[in-house]
Structure formats: structure tokens, C-alpha cells
Design a protein around this motif. Structure first.
Motif, PDB file in Angstrom:
ATOM      1  N   ALA A  36      69.725 -77.350 109.584  1.00  0.00           N
ATOM      2  CA  ALA A  36      69.854 -76.382 108.761  1.00  0.00           C
ATOM      3  C   ALA A  36      68.891 -76.628 107.448  1.00  0.00           C
ATOM      4  N   GLY A  37      68.043 -75.670 107.229  1.00  0.00           N
ATOM      5  CA  GLY A  37      67.339 -75.795 105.960  1.00  0.00           C
ATOM      6  C   GLY A  37      67.296 -74.454 105.076  1.00  0.00           C
ATOM      7  N   ALA A  38      67.876 -73.328 105.505  1.00  0.00           N
ATOM      8  CA  ALA A  38      67.993 -72.279 104.668  1.00  0.00           C
ATOM      9  C   ALA A  38      68.996 -71.342 105.012  1.00  0.00           C
ATOM     10  N   PRO A  39      69.805 -70.543 103.859  1.00  0.00           N
ATOM     11  CA  PRO A  39      70.669 -69.706 104.493  1.00  0.00           C
ATOM     12  C   PRO A  39      70.797 -68.946 105.503  1.00  0.00           C
ATOM     13  N   GLU A  40      69.323 -68.320 105.908  1.00  0.00           N
ATOM     14  CA  GLU A  40      69.514 -67.649 107.104  1.00  0.00           C
ATOM     15  C   GLU A  40      69.695 -68.523 108.346  1.00  0.00           C
ATOM     16  N   HIS A  41      69.613 -69.900 108.436  1.00  0.00           N
ATOM     17  CA  HIS A  41      69.863 -70.625 109.482  1.00  0.00           C
ATOM     18  C   HIS A  41      71.649 -70.339 109.755  1.00  0.00           C
ATOM     19  N   LEU A  42      72.172 -70.583 108.559  1.00  0.00           N
ATOM     20  CA  LEU A  42      73.780 -70.337 108.787  1.00  0.00           C
ATOM     21  C   LEU A  42      74.219 -69.006 109.243  1.00  0.00           C
ATOM     22  N   SER A  43      73.335 -67.933 108.814  1.00  0.00           N
ATOM     23  CA  SER A  43      73.986 -66.508 109.368  1.00  0.00           C
ATOM     24  C   SER A  43      73.481 -66.507 110.792  1.00  0.00           C
ATOM     25  N   GLU A  44      72.289 -67.092 111.056  1.00  0.00           N
ATOM     26  CA  GLU A  44      72.100 -67.078 112.584  1.00  0.00           C
ATOM     27  C   GLU A  44      72.969 -67.691 113.527  1.00  0.00           C
ATOM     28  N   LEU A  45      73.503 -68.903 113.049  1.00  0.00           N
ATOM     29  CA  LEU A  45      74.419 -69.671 113.753  1.00  0.00           C
ATOM     30  C   LEU A  45      75.674 -68.927 113.909  1.00  0.00           C
ATOM     31  N   PHE A  46      76.185 -68.625 112.800  1.00  0.00           N
ATOM     32  CA  PHE A  46      77.619 -67.541 112.955  1.00  0.00           C
ATOM     33  C   PHE A  46      77.578 -66.253 113.376  1.00  0.00           C
ATOM     34  N   THR A  47      76.470 -65.718 113.544  1.00  0.00           N
ATOM     35  CA  THR A  47      76.314 -64.506 114.061  1.00  0.00           C
ATOM     36  C   THR A  47      76.255 -64.314 115.559  1.00  0.00           C
TER      37      THR A  47
END
Length: 270
Positions: free
Chosen positions: A207-218
């Protein structure tokens, strides 16, 4: 909808939190209890503590550091590293942990998963697994142990399936390939895992950016994400506050525990 959890993971060496890339060249960040207090104030959802040299050094977990951290946080707190017996589990729980993570010792003695689940409940046992892409494995992922130093020849998906059957109530999958790279989680790994087991999954590594969290959880069913590199990367210009990350998830329609008030992360170099 279940709330997604953001987890800080401490890789502990001699009572200090460290950071590494692909499990190598650890850089010391701060005393564990100091970091724990700051992240608790910043409203992190959970904390995982790994004594990363305990297994390789064949010693018990650093119980004094566990106690120091437990005194600073009032959120779910998982500990691992050097857990070899039920007595070790009990000592860690008595020191303030709520859950026990088993990794290398579980590979060497799978019965410890069953014994821990029977004694303390499945919800108390987390199977942590370090995995690396490896040609020739049925799933193309291999289990590593001893702080990602030793290849086991075990297929990762076969191992987590067995771990669930033995009683693990949660599984943390750490991608060795992505660890500390800030390039995003191994989505393919998490998708394979969710097709293999039904217990909650924690994604770790990359993980390095908020977008990585969004992708993971989506696009996956992961219920939690380890975000250490986004909170205290050795490059502070890349750091985020817990508040910023939760606000981002909420704006993007992802269930997260709302931040209560202004708070935040900190500069690991201050």
C-alpha cells in the motif's frame, strides 16, 4: 455492510518499530510504545505487532514490549513472533494482546492452530502467512517463513485452507513481492484467497496511496488492510494521516469507521 478496518503493523526489532522493503534492510523508526500511542490517538482501527526476529533467533516473543504497547492502546491488538506453545499464547494475552498471530511455528507445528483455537477461541487465532510468487506451485504462490527468509515448498492456498480447517479465525496474507514497495496490494493473491477460504482476510504488502485501499476493498472481499508504509514511510512526503485515509474511503462509498475529530499521523523523523 461490514466496516473495513485499517491496521498498523509493527515489525519489531529490540523494542523498536522498523520498516523494510521486501523484508530487507530494516530502518529503525521509533520505540514501539511511542508509535502505538501516536497511532491510537490518530484513530487507527487495529494494531498488529510482529517480533520479526524471534523465530529466526529461536527465542520467545519480546513480552516486555508487548506490555508497553498494550498500555498505550485500547483497540484490537494482535501479537506474533516467537509463539511456540499454548503457554506463549497465554503469556501474550495476559500481557494485553487480544489476538495471537502464528506464522513460522504454525508451519512447523500446525497443531498449534488447533490448540490455540480450542483453548482461546478461533476469533483469537490469526494465521499470518508470508507468500511469494513462485512458478511450479499450484496457485503460483509459495509460503515462506522465518521473516520471509526460508522457502517451504508449500502452496499458499493449500496452506491457508488447512489453517482455516484447523481453526484459524482470520488470515493475514503478506505479499513478499509487494512489501514496502508502495505500488499497491497483490490483488490476484487476495482474489485467490477469497475463493479458497471463508474467514476474514487481511491484505498486507504494497500500500502506498489511498487509491490502493479503494481498489482492494472494491474488487476483493478483504475485510482489513495493513497500511504501515502509508503512515510512516521512511519518505515522509508520502505519509498520510489515518483521518485522510478514512475520509477518502467514505467519499468513495467504502464503509469505514468515521474519524471523530481532527487528529493525524506524524513525521517519523521528528
Amino acid at each position: 455492510m461490514l466496516t473495513k478496518r485499517l491496521i498498523a503493523c509493527f515489525d519489531i526489532v529490540d523494542g523498536m518499530v522498523t520498516k523494510a522493503v521486501r523484508f530487507q534492510d530494516n530502518i529503525t523508526v521509533a520505540p514501539a510504545e511511542e508509535m502505538a500511542g501516536r497511532l491510537y490517538d490518530a484513530q487507527i482501527d487495529e494494531l498488529i505487532f510482529y517480533d520479526i526476529t524471534a523465530s529466526a533467533e529461536k527465542r520467545r516473543i519480546d513480552i516486555e514490549t508487548v506490555k508497553k504497547v498494550a498500555r498505550r492502546v485500547f483497540i484490537p491488538f494482535t501479537v506474533g513472533g516467537g509463539i511456540k506453545t499454548l503457554d506463549d499464547m497465554y503469556e501474550a494475552l495476559k500481557a494485553g494482546a487480544e489476538k495471537i498471530s502464528v506464522d513460522s511455528m504454525a508451519v512447523r507445528n500446525p497443531e498449534i492452530i488447533y490448540q490455540g483455537a480450542k483453548a482461546f477461541g478461533s476469533q483469537c487465532v490469526v494465521l499470518s502467512t508470508q507468500v511469494k510468487r513462485t512458478e511450479g506451485m499450484p496457485s503460483e504462490y509459495e509460503v515462506y517463513i522465518d521473516g520471509a527468509r526460508t522457502a517451504t515448498g508449500m502452496d499458499a492456498m493449500e496452506w491457508i485452507k488447512r489453517g482455516q480447517a484447523l481453526g484459524a479465525g482470520e488470515i493475514c496474507l503478506n505479499s513478499i513481492d509487494n512489501d514496502g514497495t508502495l505500488t499497491g496490494y497483490d490483488i490476484a493473491l487476495m482474489k485467490l484467497a477469497q475463493e479458497t477460504v471463508t474467514v476474514p482476510l487481511i491484505a498486507s504488502g504494497g500500500a502506498g496511496a489511498p487509491e490502493h485501499l479503494s481498489e482492494l476493498f472494491t474488487v476483493t472481499e478483504a475485510q482489513a488492510a495493513i497500511i504501515s508504509s502509508m503512515l510512516y514511510s521512511p519518505r515522509p512526503e508520502r505519509n498520510y494521516t489515518v483521518r485522510e485515509l478514512k475520509a477518502y474511503l467514505l467519499r468513495n462509498g467504502i464503509a469505514a469507521r468515521p474519524p471523530r475529530e481532527e487528529g493525524g499521523a506524524w513525521d517519523a523523523h521528528q
